[in-house]
Design an enzyme around this catalytic site. Structure first.
Site, short mmCIF file in Angstrom:
data_model
loop_
_atom_site.label_atom_id
_atom_site.label_comp_id
_atom_site.label_asym_id
_atom_site.label_seq_id
_atom_site.Cartn_x
_atom_site.Cartn_y
_atom_site.Cartn_z
N SER A 1 24.47 -9.90 104.22
CA SER A 1 23.22 -9.44 103.63
C SER A 1 22.03 -9.95 104.43
CB SER A 1 23.14 -9.98 102.19
OG SER A 1 21.84 -9.84 101.69
N TYR B 1 24.15 -17.04 95.68
CA TYR B 1 24.68 -15.79 96.23
C TYR B 1 24.45 -15.74 97.74
CZ TYR B 1 24.67 -10.95 97.79
OH TYR B 1 24.88 -9.82 98.51
N LYS C 1 27.13 -15.84 101.31
CA LYS C 1 27.15 -14.94 102.48
C LYS C 1 27.07 -15.76 103.76
CE LYS C 1 27.69 -11.25 100.19
NZ LYS C 1 28.99 -10.58 100.23
P1 NAD Z 1 29.70 -3.67 93.69
O1 NAD Z 1 29.65 -4.70 92.63
O2 NAD Z 1 29.32 -2.28 93.33
O3 NAD Z 1 31.13 -3.64 94.38
C1 NAD Z 1 31.91 -4.80 94.53
C2 NAD Z 1 33.33 -4.44 94.12
O4 NAD Z 1 34.15 -5.58 94.32
C3 NAD Z 1 33.45 -4.03 92.67
O5 NAD Z 1 34.20 -2.83 92.57
C4 NAD Z 1 34.18 -5.20 92.00
O6 NAD Z 1 34.98 -4.78 90.93
C5 NAD Z 1 34.99 -5.74 93.18
N1 NAD Z 1 35.32 -7.16 93.10
C6 NAD Z 1 34.49 -8.22 92.89
N2 NAD Z 1 35.19 -9.37 92.96
C7 NAD Z 1 36.48 -9.04 93.22
C8 NAD Z 1 37.68 -9.77 93.41
N3 NAD Z 1 37.70 -11.11 93.35
N4 NAD Z 1 38.82 -9.09 93.66
C9 NAD Z 1 38.83 -7.75 93.74
N5 NAD Z 1 37.73 -6.99 93.56
C10 NAD Z 1 36.57 -7.64 93.31
O7 NAD Z 1 28.75 -4.21 94.88
P2 NAD Z 1 28.22 -3.45 96.16
O8 NAD Z 1 26.76 -3.21 95.99
O9 NAD Z 1 29.11 -2.34 96.50
O10 NAD Z 1 28.35 -4.61 97.23
C11 NAD Z 1 29.50 -4.74 98.05
C12 NAD Z 1 29.36 -5.96 98.94
O11 NAD Z 1 28.16 -5.85 99.70
C13 NAD Z 1 29.23 -7.27 98.15
O12 NAD Z 1 29.94 -8.26 98.86
C14 NAD Z 1 27.75 -7.54 98.17
O13 NAD Z 1 27.46 -8.92 98.08
C15 NAD Z 1 27.36 -7.01 99.54
N6 NAD Z 1 25.94 -6.63 99.61
C16 NAD Z 1 25.44 -5.73 98.73
C17 NAD Z 1 24.09 -5.37 98.81
C18 NAD Z 1 23.51 -4.37 97.85
O14 NAD Z 1 22.29 -4.21 97.84
N7 NAD Z 1 24.28 -3.66 97.06
C19 NAD Z 1 23.28 -5.95 99.78
C20 NAD Z 1 23.83 -6.86 100.68
C21 NAD Z 1 25.18 -7.19 100.59
C1 UD1 Z 2 17.61 -8.19 95.91
C2 UD1 Z 2 18.18 -9.56 96.07
C3 UD1 Z 2 18.92 -9.64 97.40
C4 UD1 Z 2 20.01 -8.56 97.46
C5 UD1 Z 2 19.32 -7.21 97.22
C6 UD1 Z 2 20.28 -6.08 97.19
C7 UD1 Z 2 16.67 -11.00 94.78
C8 UD1 Z 2 15.65 -12.08 94.86
N1 UD1 Z 2 17.12 -10.54 95.97
O1 UD1 Z 2 16.77 -7.98 96.99
O2 UD1 Z 2 19.49 -10.89 97.60
O3 UD1 Z 2 20.66 -8.58 98.71
O4 UD1 Z 2 18.64 -7.24 95.96
O5 UD1 Z 2 21.14 -6.18 96.11
O6 UD1 Z 2 17.06 -10.58 93.72
N2 UD1 Z 2 10.84 -4.77 92.33
C9 UD1 Z 2 9.87 -4.49 91.37
N3 UD1 Z 2 10.29 -4.18 90.11
C10 UD1 Z 2 11.60 -4.12 89.74
C11 UD1 Z 2 12.59 -4.41 90.72
C12 UD1 Z 2 12.17 -4.74 92.00
O7 UD1 Z 2 8.68 -4.52 91.66
O8 UD1 Z 2 11.89 -3.84 88.57
C13 UD1 Z 2 10.43 -5.06 93.70
C14 UD1 Z 2 10.84 -6.44 94.20
O9 UD1 Z 2 9.86 -7.40 93.89
C15 UD1 Z 2 10.98 -6.18 95.70
C16 UD1 Z 2 11.44 -4.72 95.79
O10 UD1 Z 2 11.08 -4.13 94.54
O11 UD1 Z 2 9.73 -6.29 96.34
C17 UD1 Z 2 12.95 -4.56 95.98
O12 UD1 Z 2 13.61 -5.32 94.99
P1 UD1 Z 2 15.21 -5.27 94.79
O13 UD1 Z 2 15.64 -3.87 94.71
O14 UD1 Z 2 15.54 -6.17 93.65
O15 UD1 Z 2 15.79 -5.83 96.15
P2 UD1 Z 2 15.45 -7.21 96.91
O16 UD1 Z 2 14.48 -8.04 96.19
O17 UD1 Z 2 15.11 -6.86 98.31
#
Ligand code: NAD
Ligand code: UD1
Length: 332
Positions: A124, A148, A152
């Site tokens: 991330s 969290y 990572k």
């Molecule tokens: P998500 O929660 O939609 O998907 C994660 C999946 O992993 C789910 O289906 C959950 O059931 C499964 N899971 C969790 N723990 C498990 C375990 N111990 N064994 C088997 N399955 C398990 O999340 P996502 O948004 O798809 O994110 C996927 C990955 O990307 C995560 O590692 C997350 O930290 C990383 N990531 C996500 C974002 C984002 O904005 N969504 C940003 C940066 C990094």
């Molecule tokens: C958040 C997580 C980050 C994670 C990412 C994707 C935090 C502090 N960081 O990032 O670790 O990797 O999500 O899952 O939670 N905002 C509003 N109103 C809302 C929601 C968000 O104004 O109701 C603003 C936030 O202040 C930010 C932007 O929208 O400026 C994006 O927010 P968000 O979607 O939560 O993502 P991140 O903060 O970038």
């Protein structure tokens, strides 16, 4: 290649499975359905007209993971499985360290045992902490503000050390910026439980009038209009980035930002959503959210140069696709 996709039923994993299958790879999913629904597996099959092997297991379970490796020929692993709620990680740090770090170790161990040398990891942009934007892969990771983020950084470090000790082990650490939107079909997308924490799902629920108005967390940041700036990337661009990273994986550790390189403020995103979907989004400005940074966007030149990958879909497509999914799937 035959790819084990952990967390393949989740938001990013499910879209990546579609891209993998469409690129000719085979997919084995391991997911415990903690934050996803089994029906998504059927949707992946339906959308690709392809087969998927699904194991409902916890990837911290050494024996269950070993069984998958023993019973399948696996060419590579993409490890998405993990917990991702920043606020929850502050309250339940042990759950986060255990699930996110132990899963990485269990999978890496199985890879070494069964000579699987390709490992792609979901990292991330949070590992950059409060560095100066744009964030570049050459920057030293900074401490993050929450467990969290630390899971990572730790997983990145563990995989890097393993690759140093095992030269054939190839690792790609993909640092995602802010994935949003949904598959163009509107059949799969992001369905957070309860009230969303992230901006786009919150906006779609306001658009649906499930929530009354958006609360914008602060308008006094040093940004274009005072609201927080992020690098929103279409989920299908992110998915395709995984396929390219996997296909180009060579020995050693490779770090890539997956973003668009473009910063968008909260107000700009709200405006884009209104224009894309012809819906008004009521909002109010409230206090900053603790832990937020002003700006976060990627330097994307490395992925472009080394992988030939760039994000193709624009903010309007992200807003349209997010909305299509919300009206099609989340009917209540
Ligand atoms: P998500 O929660 O939609 O998907 C994660 C999946 O992993 C789910 O289906 C959950 O059931 C499964 N899971 C969790 N723990 C498990 C375990 N111990 N064994 C088997 N399955 C398990 O999340 P996502 O948004 O798809 O994110 C996927 C990955 O990307 C995560 O590692 C997350 O930290 C990383 N990531 C996500 C974002 C984002 O904005 N969504 C940003 C940066 C990094
Ligand atoms: C958040 C997580 C980050 C994670 C990412 C994707 C935090 C502090 N960081 O990032 O670790 O990797 O999500 O899952 O939670 N905002 C509003 N109103 C809302 C929601 C968000 O104004 O109701 C603003 C936030 O202040 C930010 C932007 O929208 O400026 C994006 O927010 P968000 O979607 O939560 O993502 P991140 O903060 O970038």
């Amino acid at each position: 290649m035959n790819i084990l996709v952990t967390g393949g039923v989740g938001y990013i994993g499910s879209h990546t499975c579609i891209s993998l299958l469409e690129s000719g790879h085979s997919v084995i999913i391991a997911d415990n359905l903690y934050n996803s629904k089994r029906e998504t597996v059927e949707k992946i099959k339906y959308l690709t007209n392809d087969n998927v092997d699904f194991y409902e297991i916890d990837v911290t379970d050494t024996q269950a993971v070993d069984d998958i490796f023993k019973n399948n020929i696996i060419d590579g692993v993409i490890h998405f499985a993990g917990f991702k709620a920043v606020g929850e990680s502050v309250k339940l740090p042990l759950n986060y360290y255990y699930n996110n770090v132990v899963s990485t170790m269990v999978l890496a161990d199985a890879c070494l045992k069964y000579n699987v040398n390709r490992f792609v990891f979901s990292s991330s942009a949070t590992v950059y902490g409060n560095n100066t934007v744009p964030f570049s892969e050459t920057m030293d990771p900074l401490p993050t503000t929450n467990p969290y983020g630390e899971t990572k950084s730790m997983s990145e470090r563990i995989l890097t050390d393993i690759a140093r000790a095992n030269p054939a082990f190839s690792v790609s650490l993909l640092r995602y910026f802010n994935p949003v939107g949904a598959h163009e079909s509107g059949l799969i997308g992001e369905s957070p439980n309860g009230i969303p924490n992230n901006l786009m799902p919150y906006v779609t629920q306001v658009a649906k009038r499930k929530l009354e108005k958006l609360r914008i967390f602060g308008n006094d940041y040093p940004t274009v209009d005072g609201t927080g700036v992020r690098d929103y990337i279409h989920i299908m661009d992110l998915a395709e980035g995984h396929v390219v990273a996997l296909n180009n994986l060579t020995e050693g550790v490779h770090i890539y930002n997956l973003g668009t390189g473009k910063g968008t403020s909260v107000l700009e995103l709200v405006k884009a959503f209104e224009v894309a979907n012809d819906i008004t989004i009521p909002y109010e400005i409230v206090d900053r959210r603790p832990g937020d940074i002003a700006s976060c966007y990627a330097d994307v030149s490395k992925a472009k140069q080394e992988l030939g990958w760039i994000a193709k879909r624009d903010l309007i497509a992200m807003c349209k696709d997010a909305w299509r999914f919300e009206i099609k799937i989340n009917k209540n």
